[in-house]
Design an enzyme around this catalytic site. Structure first.
Site, PDB file in Angstrom:
ATOM      1  N   SER A 118       0.814  -1.209   0.000  1.00  0.00           N
ATOM      2  CA  SER A 118       0.000   0.000   0.000  1.00  0.00           C
ATOM      3  C   SER A 118       0.849   1.261   0.000  1.00  0.00           C
ATOM      4  O   SER A 118       0.354   2.337  -0.296  1.00  0.00           O
ATOM      5  CB  SER A 118      -0.902   0.028   1.244  1.00  0.00           C
ATOM      6  OG  SER A 118      -1.668  -1.134   1.341  1.00  0.00           O
ATOM      7  N   HIS A 139      -0.691  -2.866  -6.617  1.00  0.00           N
ATOM      8  CA  HIS A 139      -1.526  -2.504  -5.473  1.00  0.00           C
ATOM      9  C   HIS A 139      -3.001  -2.678  -5.800  1.00  0.00           C
ATOM     10  O   HIS A 139      -3.618  -1.823  -6.429  1.00  0.00           O
ATOM     11  CB  HIS A 139      -1.222  -1.052  -5.050  1.00  0.00           C
ATOM     12  CG  HIS A 139      -2.040  -0.583  -3.892  1.00  0.00           C
ATOM     13  ND1 HIS A 139      -2.381   0.736  -3.719  1.00  0.00           N
ATOM     14  CD2 HIS A 139      -2.580  -1.254  -2.848  1.00  0.00           C
ATOM     15  CE1 HIS A 139      -3.100   0.853  -2.619  1.00  0.00           C
ATOM     16  NE2 HIS A 139      -3.238  -0.339  -2.074  1.00  0.00           N
ATOM     17  N   GLU A 151      -3.243  -0.200  -8.895  1.00  0.00           N
ATOM     18  CA  GLU A 151      -2.110   0.694  -9.130  1.00  0.00           C
ATOM     19  C   GLU A 151      -0.902  -0.154  -9.515  1.00  0.00           C
ATOM     20  O   GLU A 151      -0.527  -1.066  -8.781  1.00  0.00           O
ATOM     21  CB  GLU A 151      -1.770   1.494  -7.870  1.00  0.00           C
ATOM     22  CG  GLU A 151      -2.614   2.704  -7.620  1.00  0.00           C
ATOM     23  CD  GLU A 151      -2.112   3.504  -6.431  1.00  0.00           C
ATOM     24  OE1 GLU A 151      -1.797   4.690  -6.594  1.00  0.00           O
ATOM     25  OE2 GLU A 151      -2.059   2.943  -5.318  1.00  0.00           O
ATOM     26  N   ASN A 189      -3.124   6.108  -1.620  1.00  0.00           N
ATOM     27  CA  ASN A 189      -2.990   6.332  -0.183  1.00  0.00           C
ATOM     28  C   ASN A 189      -2.352   7.678   0.160  1.00  0.00           C
ATOM     29  O   ASN A 189      -2.564   8.196   1.252  1.00  0.00           O
ATOM     30  CB  ASN A 189      -2.202   5.189   0.454  1.00  0.00           C
ATOM     31  CG  ASN A 189      -3.077   3.959   0.606  1.00  0.00           C
ATOM     32  OD1 ASN A 189      -4.233   4.053   1.013  1.00  0.00           O
ATOM     33  ND2 ASN A 189      -2.541   2.793   0.270  1.00  0.00           N
TER      34      ASN A 189
END
Length: 295
Positions: A118, A139, A151, A189
């Site tokens: 992450s 991700h 991702e 994130n």
């Protein structure tokens, strides 16, 4: 690419294994814990049953998917003959580096290594293996079988060829891949976690309660789920780990975890996974909700 190893049978690992197997890939699901593997396979079975019930897949599709998954507790046995290894262990840099050092010893130099991290640096992971150009970030979003985004994170040495292979693979399994460069938190994130942290700060400063904060963001900002409820589903320990990585990486106070988040994690209130976070997910609460349906 036909055979893929997934390391870690937790929430993300079993979701990734499920998604790959449903699209016809042979998946070697690896976890040192037999209990974790059993739990992971039980989750996959339940999720497939739910899809059959909804008419998304057939009963035959379900069993084909399950037959495409082979479980292993020994990493050396599990990675034999694979084209790609996807690491989906806990968001802990020491653990991840240990896994990739081991993979470097036992896999061929043609094997592509991907990390479902992450926030942790793909470049840093690549630095512990030979041929770091084959290391990439992948991700996935939770729940993996349902969420369309992935991702694809390029480390500083990740090759164009490997990036193209992983982008194509992501599309083959029904995902929408977005290529991003390596930086703490990547895109998702880096934007999401400061918002969640600010929501926790707002609660901590007694500006409003949990329900009120989430309602403002849902009704006022069009979010399908409030930030505090979302944090519970992600896992408060995961949120804290990501914020710590970004705080260390950017040296910027805006990424400093709220003391309330730290205290909740230290006290074992991790969200859905522990039965309590900002909301109550205990069995008694579930039973209360069910009983109210019949009143």
């Amino acid at each position: 690419m036909k055979i893929i190893a997934v390391i870690g049978a937790g929430t993300m690992g079993n979701g990734i294994a499920h998604t790959l197997a449903q699209r016809g890939f042979t998946v070697k699901l690896i976890d040192v814990s037999e209990k974790a593997l059993d739990k992971g396979m039980t989750t996959i079975f339940a999720n497939l049953d739910r899809m059959v019930f909804k008419g998304t897949i057939t009963e035959e599709d379900k069993f084909k998917t399950l037959n495409n998954i082979i479980t292993y507790t020994d990493i050396e046995d599990g990675v034999v003959g694979v084209d790609l290894v996807i690491e989906a262990a806990s968001e802990n840099i020491d653990l991840k580096l240990k896994i990739f050092r081991k993979l470097n010893e036992i896999c061929s130099h043609n094997t592509i290594f991907a990390s479902n991290t992450s926030s942790i640096s793909i470049t840093q992971i690549g630095n512990v293996v030979a041929h770091p150009e084959r290391v990439i970030g992948l991700h996935f979003m939770n729940p993996v079988p349902l969420m369309p985004l992935v991702e694809v994170i390029r480390g500083k040495k990740t090759s164009d060829k490997v990036t193209k292979i992983i982008m194509t693979l992501s599309e083959k399994i029904g995902k929408n891949p977005v290529e991003v460069n390596d930086a703490p938190g990547f895109v998702a994130n880096r934007i999401l976690m400061p918002m969640i942290n600010e929501a926790i700060e707002t609660l901590h400063n007694k500006v409003a309660g949990v329900y009120e904060i989430d309602t403002v963001m849902k009704l006022g900002m069009g979010h399908p789920m409030g930030p505090l409820q979302l944090a519970d589903f992600i896992g408060l320990d995961v949120c804290l780990a990501i914020l710590n990585v970004m705080n260390e990486g950017f040296k910027n106070p805006k990424y400093t975890p709220c003391p309330l988040l730290v205290n909740m994690v230290n006290n074992g209130r991790l969200g859905v996974k522990s039965g309590e976070g900002f909301y109550d997910y205990s069995e008694s609460k579930k039973a209360e909700k069910v009983s109210k349906q019949f009143i």
